[in-house]
Scaffold this motif. Structure first.
Motif, short mmCIF file in Angstrom:
data_model
loop_
_atom_site.label_atom_id
_atom_site.label_comp_id
_atom_site.label_asym_id
_atom_site.label_seq_id
_atom_site.Cartn_x
_atom_site.Cartn_y
_atom_site.Cartn_z
N ALA A 137 90.42 76.53 14.34
CA ALA A 137 91.39 75.43 14.22
C ALA A 137 92.32 75.35 15.42
O ALA A 137 93.09 74.40 15.54
N ALA A 138 92.25 76.32 16.33
CA ALA A 138 93.12 76.32 17.50
C ALA A 138 92.56 75.42 18.59
O ALA A 138 91.35 75.19 18.67
N CYS A 139 93.45 74.93 19.45
CA CYS A 139 92.98 74.18 20.62
C CYS A 139 92.98 75.06 21.85
O CYS A 139 92.67 74.60 22.95
N GLY A 140 93.35 76.33 21.68
CA GLY A 140 93.22 77.27 22.78
C GLY A 140 94.52 77.90 23.22
O GLY A 140 95.57 77.75 22.58
N HIS A 141 94.42 78.60 24.32
CA HIS A 141 95.54 79.30 24.95
C HIS A 141 95.86 78.56 26.24
O HIS A 141 94.96 78.06 26.92
N PRO A 142 97.13 78.47 26.63
CA PRO A 142 97.46 77.76 27.87
C PRO A 142 96.68 78.31 29.07
O PRO A 142 96.50 79.52 29.21
N VAL A 143 96.21 77.40 29.94
CA VAL A 143 95.55 77.84 31.16
C VAL A 143 96.57 78.51 32.07
O VAL A 143 97.78 78.36 31.90
N SER A 144 96.07 79.23 33.06
CA SER A 144 96.93 80.11 33.85
C SER A 144 97.95 79.37 34.70
O SER A 144 98.99 79.93 35.05
N SER A 145 97.69 78.11 35.04
CA SER A 145 98.55 77.40 35.98
C SER A 145 99.57 76.49 35.33
O SER A 145 100.29 75.76 36.01
N VAL A 146 99.67 76.50 33.99
CA VAL A 146 100.56 75.57 33.31
C VAL A 146 101.54 76.34 32.42
O VAL A 146 101.25 77.43 31.95
N ARG A 147 102.71 75.75 32.23
CA ARG A 147 103.69 76.30 31.30
C ARG A 147 103.77 75.35 30.11
O ARG A 147 103.92 74.14 30.27
N ILE A 148 103.64 75.91 28.90
CA ILE A 148 103.65 75.12 27.68
C ILE A 148 104.85 75.52 26.82
O ILE A 148 105.16 76.70 26.70
#
Length: 373
Positions: free
Chosen positions: A188-199
């Motif tokens: 159900a998750a859409c994932g973990h933030p990619v390394s170059s972005v701040r969420i």
């Protein structure tokens, strides 16, 4: 021969990093399509993020099926940068997709969930050699955990989910190792933030919500667009508090995985309670006789809006709508449960293959003071 006759040449690069480099238009699912303008530095950052954070095969043979004007096209620069090959289809034909994967030994493709569902329902799937496929990226819309499990069993452990939007891409990734059919908790998750972005998950005042609570996904990073083309007011709104506001509502677990509950504009307010359609759709589609489901709010004199489920039933199957409503009630409670279920032959889709809830709502809100979006 022509190249040999021209002799050796060196390219002359006239573009500067801050020059306007790419204008791509939003899908228009929540209103009129807008042009997202990126300068060259943002486009390069996007390509680098796609290259760095996805599990690309050593030999990339990419089948481009989804429109290249949107997310399907963002995989082409990485493929070419890594010396891979691109096969392009004009539109989505499930039999042609299966034939091409087998004949051309495709290693990578990107499909929206409706395309994956159609492949899973195609009689030729189990007779097709898909052994070359190493990475099947899906995204652009939610995918039913039930159908995802079916995909893992029948296509293989090749699934990778992406999340992002025209204004900011990529934002998160759910890698192949996160798709464990024996432990489907992350489905159900859409994932973990990619390394170059701040969420960050922010409330209406631009403050981060407490852990485990729902807030709007907001992002900062080099791959974010610079502005909406010739729309200064909407640009200012979408970058409120210094963050790109995605319009997607989500919560995060203690490991940083994000779980989208729905689009902010798709939220149903019924009797003063907030209902996020995706949570209801995920319960409905656990019924294997349901091929597709869309949940919307419809006008109701008592509740303001009532929760309605619009479903497509698999060929040859029959469903008990009251049992379907009870399934949601048992799982999510009476407030979330649909007040009614409509069985239809098809659910309208956007050109990108997403369920077009705006068009669906128009059917039920025609002649009423309906919501815009």
């Amino acid at each position: 021969a022509g190249a040999a006759g021209a002799g050796a040449v060196s390219p002359i690069v006239l573009a500067e990093p801050n020059d306007e480099g790419w204008l791509s238009y939003t899908g228009g699912t929540t209103g009129k399509s807008k042009g997202a303008m990126r300068r060259h530095h943002s486009f390069v950052a996007m390509t680098n993020a796609v290259s760095a954070d996805f599990e690309w095969p050593e030999d990339i043979v990419y089948l481009s099926v989804a429109p290249i004007s949107h997310v399907g096209g963002t995989k082409i620069p990485t493929t070419l940068l890594r010396g891979g090959r691109v096969h392009m289809h004009h539109g989505f034909n499930p039999e042609a997709v299966l034939d091409t994967i087998a004949a051309e030994r495709i290693t990578t493709t990107l499909l929206v969930p409706t395309m994956v569902n159609i492949l899973l329902d195609h009689p030729k799937l189990d007779q097709t050699d898909l052994s070359s496929l190493e990475l099947l990226i899906y995204g652009a819309a939610p995918m039913s955990p039930t159908r995802l499990l079916e995909g893992l069993e029948r296509i293989g452990p090749v699934f990778c989910q992406l999340y992002g939007q025209t204004e900011g891409y990529p934002l998160t990734v759910l890698r192949k190792g996160d798709h464990n059919k024996d432990d489907p908790g992350l489905f159900a998750a859409c994932g973990h933030p990619v390394s170059s972005v701040r969420i960050a998950l922010l409330d209406e005042e631009g403050q981060e919500v407490p852990g485990g609570e729902v807030g709007e996904i907001c992002a900062q990073g080099p791959q974010i667009m610079d502005a909406y083309w010739q729309r200064p007011e909407q640009t200012e709104e979408v970058f409120a508090h210094g963050w790109l506001h995605t319009g997607d509502m989500a919560w995060a677990d203690d490991r940083g995985y994000l779980y989208i509950v729905d689009r902010k504009k798709d939220m149903i307010i019924t009797g003063g309670f907030n209902v996020f359609p995706r949570e209801v759709e995920d319960v409905i589609t656990t019924d294997r006789d349901i091929a597709m489901a869309a949940v919307i709010g419809v006008p109701d004199d008592k509740w303001g809006e009532a929760v309605k489920a619009v479903v497509v039933v698999r060929a040859g199957a029959q469903i008990d709508t009251e049992a379907l409503i009870q399934r949601v009630k048992d799982s999510k409670g009476a407030v979330q449960a649909p007040k009614s279920v409509d069985i239809v032959d098809e659910i309208p889709l956007t050109p990108l293959g997403k369920p077009d809830k705006k068009a669906l709502r128009e059917i039920y809100w025609a002649g009423r003071d309906r919501r815009v979006g």
